[in-house]
Each structure stands twice: as C-alpha cells, then as structure tokens.
Design a protein around this motif. Sequence first.
Motif, mmCIF file in Angstrom:
data_model
loop_
_atom_site.group_PDB
_atom_site.id
_atom_site.type_symbol
_atom_site.label_atom_id
_atom_site.label_comp_id
_atom_site.label_asym_id
_atom_site.label_seq_id
_atom_site.Cartn_x
_atom_site.Cartn_y
_atom_site.Cartn_z
ATOM 1 N N LEU A 15 41.400 39.788 36.953
ATOM 2 C CA LEU A 15 41.878 38.419 37.144
ATOM 3 C C LEU A 15 43.139 38.155 36.322
ATOM 4 C CD1 LEU A 15 38.457 36.532 37.045
ATOM 5 C CD2 LEU A 15 39.966 36.776 39.028
ATOM 6 N N VAL A 16 43.172 38.653 35.096
ATOM 7 C CA VAL A 16 44.359 38.469 34.240
ATOM 8 C C VAL A 16 45.560 39.181 34.856
ATOM 9 C CG1 VAL A 16 45.385 39.057 32.017
ATOM 10 C CG2 VAL A 16 43.085 38.084 32.106
ATOM 11 N N THR A 17 45.332 40.386 35.387
ATOM 12 C CA THR A 17 46.428 41.147 35.989
ATOM 13 C C THR A 17 46.983 40.432 37.206
ATOM 14 O OG1 THR A 17 45.420 43.218 35.227
ATOM 15 C CG2 THR A 17 47.088 43.381 36.957
ATOM 16 N N ILE A 18 46.115 39.896 38.044
ATOM 17 C CA ILE A 18 46.570 39.141 39.214
ATOM 18 C C ILE A 18 47.374 37.912 38.782
ATOM 19 C CG2 ILE A 18 45.799 37.696 41.143
ATOM 20 C CD1 ILE A 18 43.420 39.629 41.466
ATOM 21 N N SER A 19 46.878 37.195 37.766
ATOM 22 C CA SER A 19 47.535 35.956 37.344
ATOM 23 C C SER A 19 48.921 36.209 36.760
ATOM 24 C CB SER A 19 46.663 35.215 36.325
ATOM 25 O OG SER A 19 46.570 35.944 35.105
ATOM 26 N N THR A 20 49.163 37.428 36.289
ATOM 27 C CA THR A 20 50.478 37.782 35.740
ATOM 28 C C THR A 20 51.580 37.570 36.773
ATOM 29 O OG1 THR A 20 49.475 39.428 34.278
ATOM 30 C CG2 THR A 20 51.836 39.644 34.688
ATOM 31 N N TYR A 21 51.238 37.719 38.036
ATOM 32 C CA TYR A 21 52.241 37.641 39.104
ATOM 33 C C TYR A 21 52.146 36.328 39.881
ATOM 34 C CZ TYR A 21 52.690 42.463 37.839
ATOM 35 O OH TYR A 21 52.890 43.625 37.119
ATOM 36 N N MET A 22 51.597 35.310 39.233
ATOM 37 C CA MET A 22 51.486 33.995 39.862
ATOM 38 C C MET A 22 52.158 32.940 38.989
ATOM 39 S SD MET A 22 47.508 34.105 41.135
ATOM 40 C CE MET A 22 47.653 32.487 41.934
ATOM 41 N N ASN A 23 52.827 31.987 39.637
ATOM 42 C CA ASN A 23 53.340 30.824 38.939
ATOM 43 C C ASN A 23 52.221 29.794 38.806
ATOM 44 O OD1 ASN A 23 56.025 31.855 38.796
ATOM 45 N ND2 ASN A 23 56.313 31.266 40.944
ATOM 46 N N ALA A 24 52.447 28.797 37.972
ATOM 47 C CA ALA A 24 51.395 27.812 37.692
ATOM 48 C C ALA A 24 50.910 27.085 38.937
ATOM 49 C CB ALA A 24 51.899 26.800 36.652
ATOM 50 N N ASP A 25 51.794 26.882 39.912
ATOM 51 C CA ASP A 25 51.400 26.146 41.108
ATOM 52 C C ASP A 25 51.077 27.061 42.289
ATOM 53 O OD1 ASP A 25 53.979 27.023 41.377
ATOM 54 O OD2 ASP A 25 54.766 25.169 42.279
ATOM 55 N N ASP A 26 51.052 28.378 42.077
ATOM 56 C CA ASP A 26 50.694 29.315 43.148
ATOM 57 C C ASP A 26 49.195 29.260 43.422
ATOM 58 O OD1 ASP A 26 53.279 30.147 43.430
ATOM 59 O OD2 ASP A 26 53.034 32.014 42.301
ATOM 60 N N GLU A 27 48.810 29.640 44.644
ATOM 61 C CA GLU A 27 47.401 29.665 45.021
ATOM 62 C C GLU A 27 47.006 31.028 45.545
ATOM 63 O OE1 GLU A 27 47.071 26.606 47.952
ATOM 64 O OE2 GLU A 27 46.740 25.034 46.460
ATOM 65 N N LEU A 28 45.736 31.393 45.335
ATOM 66 C CA LEU A 28 45.159 32.585 45.940
ATOM 67 C C LEU A 28 44.358 32.180 47.160
ATOM 68 C CD1 LEU A 28 43.703 34.667 42.946
ATOM 69 C CD2 LEU A 28 45.582 35.342 44.433
ATOM 70 N N GLU A 29 44.490 32.931 48.230
ATOM 71 C CA GLU A 29 43.703 32.656 49.432
ATOM 72 C C GLU A 29 42.538 33.642 49.501
ATOM 73 O OE1 GLU A 29 44.058 32.795 54.325
ATOM 74 O OE2 GLU A 29 45.871 32.955 53.083
ATOM 75 N N LEU A 30 41.315 33.143 49.511
ATOM 76 C CA LEU A 30 40.127 33.974 49.660
ATOM 77 C C LEU A 30 39.756 34.002 51.134
ATOM 78 C CD1 LEU A 30 37.714 35.567 48.542
ATOM 79 C CD2 LEU A 30 36.542 33.388 48.192
ATOM 80 N N THR A 31 39.772 35.186 51.727
ATOM 81 C CA THR A 31 39.536 35.313 53.162
ATOM 82 C C THR A 31 38.076 35.633 53.461
ATOM 83 O OG1 THR A 31 39.856 37.711 53.411
ATOM 84 C CG2 THR A 31 41.838 36.343 53.251
ATOM 85 N N THR A 32 37.722 35.522 54.727
ATOM 86 C CA THR A 32 36.368 35.868 55.159
ATOM 87 C C THR A 32 36.127 37.371 55.119
ATOM 88 O OG1 THR A 32 37.082 35.916 57.476
ATOM 89 C CG2 THR A 32 36.200 33.838 56.634
ATOM 90 N N PHE A 33 37.194 38.152 54.875
ATOM 91 C CA PHE A 33 37.069 39.605 54.791
ATOM 92 C C PHE A 33 36.803 40.065 53.358
ATOM 93 C CE2 PHE A 33 40.246 38.694 58.168
ATOM 94 C CZ PHE A 33 39.470 39.064 59.258
ATOM 95 N N GLN A 34 36.488 39.107 52.462
ATOM 96 C CA GLN A 34 36.264 39.414 51.042
ATOM 97 C C GLN A 34 37.532 40.002 50.413
ATOM 98 O OE1 GLN A 34 32.757 41.974 51.194
ATOM 99 N NE2 GLN A 34 31.378 40.225 51.110
ATOM 100 N N GLN A 35 38.668 39.424 50.790
ATOM 101 C CA GLN A 35 39.946 39.804 50.213
ATOM 102 C C GLN A 35 40.629 38.582 49.605
ATOM 103 O OE1 GLN A 35 42.193 41.415 53.521
ATOM 104 N NE2 GLN A 35 41.324 43.452 53.290
ATOM 105 N N LEU A 36 41.533 38.846 48.657
ATOM 106 C CA LEU A 36 42.406 37.814 48.117
ATOM 107 C C LEU A 36 43.822 38.100 48.589
ATOM 108 C CD1 LEU A 36 41.157 37.656 44.413
ATOM 109 C CD2 LEU A 36 40.813 35.891 46.148
ATOM 110 N N TYR A 37 44.487 37.095 49.146
ATOM 111 C CA TYR A 37 45.886 37.228 49.532
ATOM 112 C C TYR A 37 46.761 36.712 48.390
ATOM 113 C CZ TYR A 37 44.848 38.152 54.495
ATOM 114 O OH TYR A 37 44.424 38.698 55.682
ATOM 115 N N ILE A 38 47.743 37.513 48.005
ATOM 116 C CA ILE A 38 48.675 37.119 46.956
ATOM 117 C C ILE A 38 50.076 37.519 47.371
ATOM 118 C CG2 ILE A 38 48.216 39.286 45.695
ATOM 119 C CD1 ILE A 38 48.906 37.813 43.106
ATOM 120 N N GLU A 39 51.053 36.681 47.054
ATOM 121 C CA GLU A 39 52.450 36.988 47.350
ATOM 122 C C GLU A 39 53.105 37.543 46.090
ATOM 123 O OE1 GLU A 39 54.323 33.523 48.985
ATOM 124 O OE2 GLU A 39 53.561 33.971 50.991
ATOM 125 N N ILE A 40 53.796 38.679 46.248
ATOM 126 C CA ILE A 40 54.457 39.341 45.125
ATOM 127 C C ILE A 40 55.909 39.640 45.506
ATOM 128 C CG2 ILE A 40 52.324 40.356 44.212
ATOM 129 C CD1 ILE A 40 53.105 42.985 45.597
#
Length: 207
Positions: A27-52
Amino acid sequence: MENELKKVKIAVNGGIGYGAKLDAKQLVTISTYMNADDELELTTFQQLYIEIPENRKEEIIAEFERVGLSYYPVGNFVKSLRTCNFCKGEEREGMPVAKELNKRFAGKPVPFTLKMAYTGCPIGCGEPMVSDIGVMKFKDYYNLYVGGKGKGMDAEVGCLLKENIEPEELYDTIEKIIDTYSEMGKKRETFFKFWKRIGKEQLIGLL
C-alpha cells in the motif's frame, strides 16, 4: 512537473493467495505514485487501477513486483484470475493450479475483456459459474465451465464443458478456448456473445 506528464493506466493486485489482500508495504509503494487527490479504482476482477507516468512505466512496475504486487495490462485482455478465499489450505483447495492458471492466461489479448474465475470447492465463492471461463475443484479433479454471465437481464449460469479432469488437460483446454476466441471472435464481441454464436458443439469440435 510529473503530474503534467502523460500517464498510463495499469492494473495491480496482490497475486493469487488466501483472499484478495495487500500488505502495508504494498500500500505504501502504491501511494508513492499518487497525488493527494488521486483515486484508486477497485474493479470486480479483484484488481486496482492506478495511473502512472508513461515514461517511468517499466521502472514503476519493477518496483511494484519487488514488493509482491502483480501487474496486468488494462483493456481487452484476459483478466487476472478471480478466486475464492482458499479456506482449507493451499494443497487441498488447489492453489497451485489457481496460480498456474493466472500465470498462463492473465494478460493475454482477446477481442473483449474476458473474466476467468476459480473456486477450490463446490461452494463456489470465486463465482466460476457466472464467469466467461470458470474452474471448480471437486475432490482431486477439476470441472470447467464456459459462457457464464453475471450481469444483465440475460444473466446465465455457465455450461459444464468438461468435468473431472487433470490440471494439464485443464490448462490445455483453456488455452485452446482462448486461442479460438482470439482468432474467431469479432472485434469487441464479448465471450458470452461469442459462445452463443459458436455454440457448445462447434466449440468442442474446434478444441
């Protein structure tokens, strides 16, 4: 600035394990590449979508993998394997087979997003019966279902294509199904529509 750079969406999860879980380091590693107002999308495929940042894609994916995250492309691909929580232990629930299914098929290009699911017992927590391709472990063997659909007015339980098969036959059959869909499916044709168009007997004849 980095937030002005072109970004690309990727999918990550914690891999195949005892339920869909992430640890603190991930979770810390993922948050490193997110801005304060960015969101993670949790899909029905048990995946997280993140923009990098696109120009750092390979570097960031390598860092994700170092902390145990699995990477998948976003779009018209076989999605990572949806699983149950594996409540009875690794060997009994067939986790090695689930891991191998994910390794072999997740990320393969297809005409339209394809959902695969696995469950380690007939209770079916992984929802294999309403997935495009579903696998259910029964005692020491595996049952293979195809053509399930979990959403819409035309929702439907999948068809039992093969039952009581060994892992190698399971892998081989699924590979042939996905290859056939890739070759014969129309652009953006869902697997459910492809299955309805081809039919069970014709699909079996192509395997």
